[in-house]
Design a protein around this motif. Structure first.
Motif, PDB file in Angstrom:
ATOM      1  N   LEU A  14       0.860  -1.177   0.000  1.00 55.83           N
ATOM      2  CA  LEU A  14       0.000   0.000   0.000  1.00 55.83           C
ATOM      3  C   LEU A  14       0.898   1.229   0.000  1.00 55.83           C
ATOM      4  O   LEU A  14       1.821   1.336   0.814  1.00 55.83           O
ATOM      5  CB  LEU A  14      -0.916   0.001   1.226  1.00 55.83           C
ATOM      6  CG  LEU A  14      -2.072   1.006   1.235  1.00 55.83           C
ATOM      7  CD1 LEU A  14      -3.233   0.466   2.063  1.00 55.83           C
ATOM      8  CD2 LEU A  14      -1.649   2.360   1.781  1.00 55.83           C
ATOM      9  N   THR A  15       0.655   2.143  -0.916  1.00 55.36           N
ATOM     10  CA  THR A  15       1.402   3.393  -0.987  1.00 55.36           C
ATOM     11  C   THR A  15       0.418   4.555  -0.978  1.00 55.36           C
ATOM     12  O   THR A  15      -0.804   4.359  -0.958  1.00 55.36           O
ATOM     13  CB  THR A  15       2.260   3.467  -2.266  1.00 55.36           C
ATOM     14  OG1 THR A  15       1.386   3.595  -3.401  1.00 55.36           O
ATOM     15  CG2 THR A  15       3.118   2.218  -2.421  1.00 55.36           C
ATOM     16  N   GLU A  16       0.958   5.766  -1.013  1.00 55.93           N
ATOM     17  CA  GLU A  16       0.084   6.935  -1.031  1.00 55.93           C
ATOM     18  C   GLU A  16      -0.766   6.970  -2.300  1.00 55.93           C
ATOM     19  O   GLU A  16      -1.875   7.521  -2.301  1.00 55.93           O
ATOM     20  CB  GLU A  16       0.915   8.214  -0.909  1.00 55.93           C
ATOM     21  CG  GLU A  16       0.117   9.399  -0.426  1.00 55.93           C
ATOM     22  CD  GLU A  16       0.973  10.487   0.185  1.00 55.93           C
ATOM     23  OE1 GLU A  16       0.387  11.421   0.753  1.00 55.93           O
ATOM     24  OE2 GLU A  16       2.203  10.402   0.083  1.00 55.93           O
ATOM     25  N   LYS A  17      -0.274   6.364  -3.368  1.00 58.22           N
ATOM     26  CA  LYS A  17      -1.044   6.301  -4.611  1.00 58.22           C
ATOM     27  C   LYS A  17      -2.218   5.328  -4.504  1.00 58.22           C
ATOM     28  O   LYS A  17      -3.081   5.311  -5.395  1.00 58.22           O
ATOM     29  CB  LYS A  17      -0.126   5.895  -5.766  1.00 58.22           C
ATOM     30  CG  LYS A  17       0.935   6.930  -6.105  1.00 58.22           C
ATOM     31  CD  LYS A  17       1.814   6.482  -7.259  1.00 58.22           C
ATOM     32  CE  LYS A  17       2.865   7.525  -7.591  1.00 58.22           C
ATOM     33  NZ  LYS A  17       3.758   7.091  -8.701  1.00 58.22           N
ATOM     34  N   SER A  18      -2.237   4.532  -3.436  1.00 60.24           N
ATOM     35  CA  SER A  18      -3.353   3.605  -3.230  1.00 60.24           C
ATOM     36  C   SER A  18      -4.612   4.323  -2.772  1.00 60.24           C
ATOM     37  O   SER A  18      -5.695   3.742  -2.769  1.00 60.24           O
ATOM     38  CB  SER A  18      -2.970   2.554  -2.186  1.00 60.24           C
ATOM     39  OG  SER A  18      -1.792   1.863  -2.541  1.00 60.24           O
TER      40      SER A  18
END
Length: 240
Positions: free
Chosen positions: A112-116
């Motif tokens: 999970l990243t900020e783009k998720s």
């Protein structure tokens, strides 16, 4: 049907992180619930999972960044709960553009990243304004998803949700005037009436109710002390 007040005092006073019950506490509960859900998925589904997507709607999207909604959901997915999560843990999430987190599904991890985080703008057709949809994805397909609603006050519902069964208050009233009549007629102190009703509604013992109240008071005092002791600029754009 009983129409008296059947709200628990622990619905009104709940330990959790700020700055918002609807934008921080409930979304963290959603992430925490979703983590439990995906950990129970069949092993063959887990193996195909690659990442998690979080879609925010309504006010969660419009003002969620400032309220830490993205960090709250992530914290829940990492196993944190509003009752026990520390503010410094929450503040340490998504501090860099390249931050990557691994969500432990027990037997398989997903990223999970900020783009998720998808901040969905505009109107929608979900039954509540503050809606978030969390998806487990793999091989460009949605393997599992759940639709959550932050309905205010830190309360969380979801698609297919049914209210939990509760007991009936010993002393039923709908207004303060009715409460006063009961107190006078029964010659009972208000605090004892509240404890009796709370026991009937929740099934908790009087001892457990008092212990929980003490924990809430201690959390309040700790929050005040922490605020007084800290120095510097508050989070947010105002520069206070």
């Amino acid at each position: 049907m009983n129409e008296g007040i059947a709200t628990s005092i622990f619905d009104l006073f709940e330990i959790g992180l700020g700055p918002s019950s609807s934008h921080t506490i409930a979304p963290m509960k959603a992430g925490h619930d979703f983590l439990k859900e995906i950990r129970y998925l069949p092993a063959e589904v887990k193996k195909r999972a690659e990442d998690i997507e979080i879609i925010l709607y309504g006010s969660l999207s419009a003002t969620g960044k400032g309220h830490g909604t993205d960090r709250a959901v992530l914290a829940g997915l990492m196993g944190q709960h509003p009752h026990t999560c520390r503010s410094d843990f929450l503040d340490g999430l998504f501090t860099g553009d390249d931050a990557l987190y691994r969500i432990d599904m027990e037997g398989h991890d997903v990223k999970l990243t900020e783009k998720s985080i998808v901040w969905k703008k505009g109107s929608h057709n979900y039954p509540f304004s503050n809606t978030l949809v969390i998806r487990l994805r793999g091989q460009k397909r949605v393997l599992f998803e759940k639709e959550y609603y932050s309905v205010g006050g830190g309360f969380l519902q979801w698609k297919g949700w049914n209210p939990p069964a509760r007991g009936v208050p010993v002393y039923s009233y709908k207004t303060a005037a009715e409460l006063k009549k009961i107190v006078d007629a029964q010659n009972i102190p208000v605090h004892e009436l509240v404890i009796e009703n709370e026991t009937a509604i929740t099934g908790m013992s009087g001892h457990d109710i008092r212990e929980h109240i003490i924990r809430i008071i201690m959390a309040m005092e700790s929050a005040v002390e922490g605020g007084i002791e800290r120095e510097g600029v508050l989070p947010g754009p105002l520069g206070l």
